[in-house]
Scaffold this motif. Sequence first.
Motif, short mmCIF file in Angstrom:
data_model
loop_
_atom_site.label_atom_id
_atom_site.label_comp_id
_atom_site.label_asym_id
_atom_site.label_seq_id
_atom_site.Cartn_x
_atom_site.Cartn_y
_atom_site.Cartn_z
N UNK A 11 6.32 -44.32 -20.75
CA UNK A 11 7.75 -44.51 -20.52
C UNK A 11 8.41 -45.38 -21.58
N UNK A 12 7.67 -45.87 -22.54
CA UNK A 12 8.23 -46.75 -23.58
C UNK A 12 9.29 -46.00 -24.39
N UNK A 13 10.29 -46.74 -24.84
CA UNK A 13 11.46 -46.12 -25.48
C UNK A 13 11.08 -45.36 -26.75
N UNK A 14 10.27 -45.94 -27.61
CA UNK A 14 9.93 -45.29 -28.86
C UNK A 14 8.69 -44.41 -28.74
N UNK A 15 7.87 -44.65 -27.75
CA UNK A 15 6.66 -43.83 -27.59
C UNK A 15 7.00 -42.40 -27.20
N UNK A 16 8.08 -42.21 -26.48
CA UNK A 16 8.43 -40.86 -26.02
C UNK A 16 9.34 -40.10 -26.98
N UNK A 17 9.57 -40.66 -28.15
CA UNK A 17 10.37 -39.98 -29.15
C UNK A 17 9.60 -38.80 -29.74
N UNK A 18 10.31 -37.87 -30.37
CA UNK A 18 9.69 -36.70 -30.96
C UNK A 18 8.65 -37.12 -32.01
N UNK A 19 7.45 -36.54 -31.98
CA UNK A 19 6.41 -36.93 -32.94
C UNK A 19 6.84 -36.78 -34.40
N UNK A 20 7.62 -35.75 -34.71
CA UNK A 20 8.08 -35.56 -36.08
C UNK A 20 9.01 -36.70 -36.49
N UNK A 21 9.85 -37.16 -35.57
CA UNK A 21 10.74 -38.28 -35.88
C UNK A 21 9.94 -39.55 -36.14
N UNK A 22 8.89 -39.77 -35.36
CA UNK A 22 8.07 -40.97 -35.58
C UNK A 22 7.35 -40.91 -36.91
N UNK A 23 6.82 -39.75 -37.26
CA UNK A 23 6.14 -39.61 -38.55
C UNK A 23 7.12 -39.79 -39.69
N UNK A 24 8.32 -39.20 -39.57
CA UNK A 24 9.34 -39.34 -40.62
C UNK A 24 9.77 -40.79 -40.78
N UNK A 25 9.93 -41.51 -39.67
CA UNK A 25 10.31 -42.92 -39.76
C UNK A 25 9.22 -43.73 -40.45
N UNK A 26 7.97 -43.46 -40.12
CA UNK A 26 6.86 -44.17 -40.77
C UNK A 26 6.82 -43.88 -42.26
#
Length: 266
Positions: A11-26
């Motif tokens: 349920x964490x705010x950033x954990x449930x974000x789209x995986x592609x968005x997380x990879x792009x941000x990293x």
Amino acid sequence: MIPYQPIAAPHAALARRNPVAKVAAALVVSVALIATVDPVAPAVAIGFELAVVPLFGVRYTELARRAWPLLLSALGILCTLVLFAAERTGSLLWLVGPVEITTGVLATALGMALRVIAVALPGVLVFATTDPTDLTDALIQNVKASPRFAIGALAAFRLVPLLGLEWRMLTLARRARGVDAGRNPLARLRLFGSTGFALLVGAIRRGTRLATAMDARGFDSGTPRTSARRQRFTAADAALILGAVALAGGALAVSVALGTFRPLVG
């Protein structure tokens, strides 16, 4: 195969974000920090990265357990550059035998060590909070990656934990046959090399069998594939990428404002 599960609270705010968005941000943060070798920009980035860890639903103890090889690598880089740097600019701080520790050497070594942590830590957070199947679905649906490549990468990713188990089995099997290095460091080194070679051969054979099995099941048929689970890219996912851009830009801006910015090229 050994299953891999993310360690984040779902349920964490950033954990449930789209995986592609997380990879792009990293990737945004990592690429921006490669542009400088000063210690200020990566230090600022590490501070922000550690501050948002709770938003990923990850405990700091779990993060430390996963990132300890990264910390060990950064410490090794710091010690190596301090001891063996070719150019020793700046004022002298300490003189330890033949080793001169100057301000220039210390700044360069600290910058490299902090940069390794700042560049790799976002990746640790992403893969600690992302289900591999969700990442595969997002790559196929949102990035239009080849299903053959994405599903093959998923299969390989899920097989990675098996390497640790395979290493322990090889070690125990050799010990049962009386092959043990004892306290001899050279014998330990030779045994480590031979065990690593056996692990490599086994991994190649397993990968070949897996590729053949996947092709036999139609992964190379060229037929358009459908996805069972929809991965949507929302405004919140775009905001995550923009936040990463702001973080990277802010870290570089602080470095420039303090006069410590040292570009990698030029």
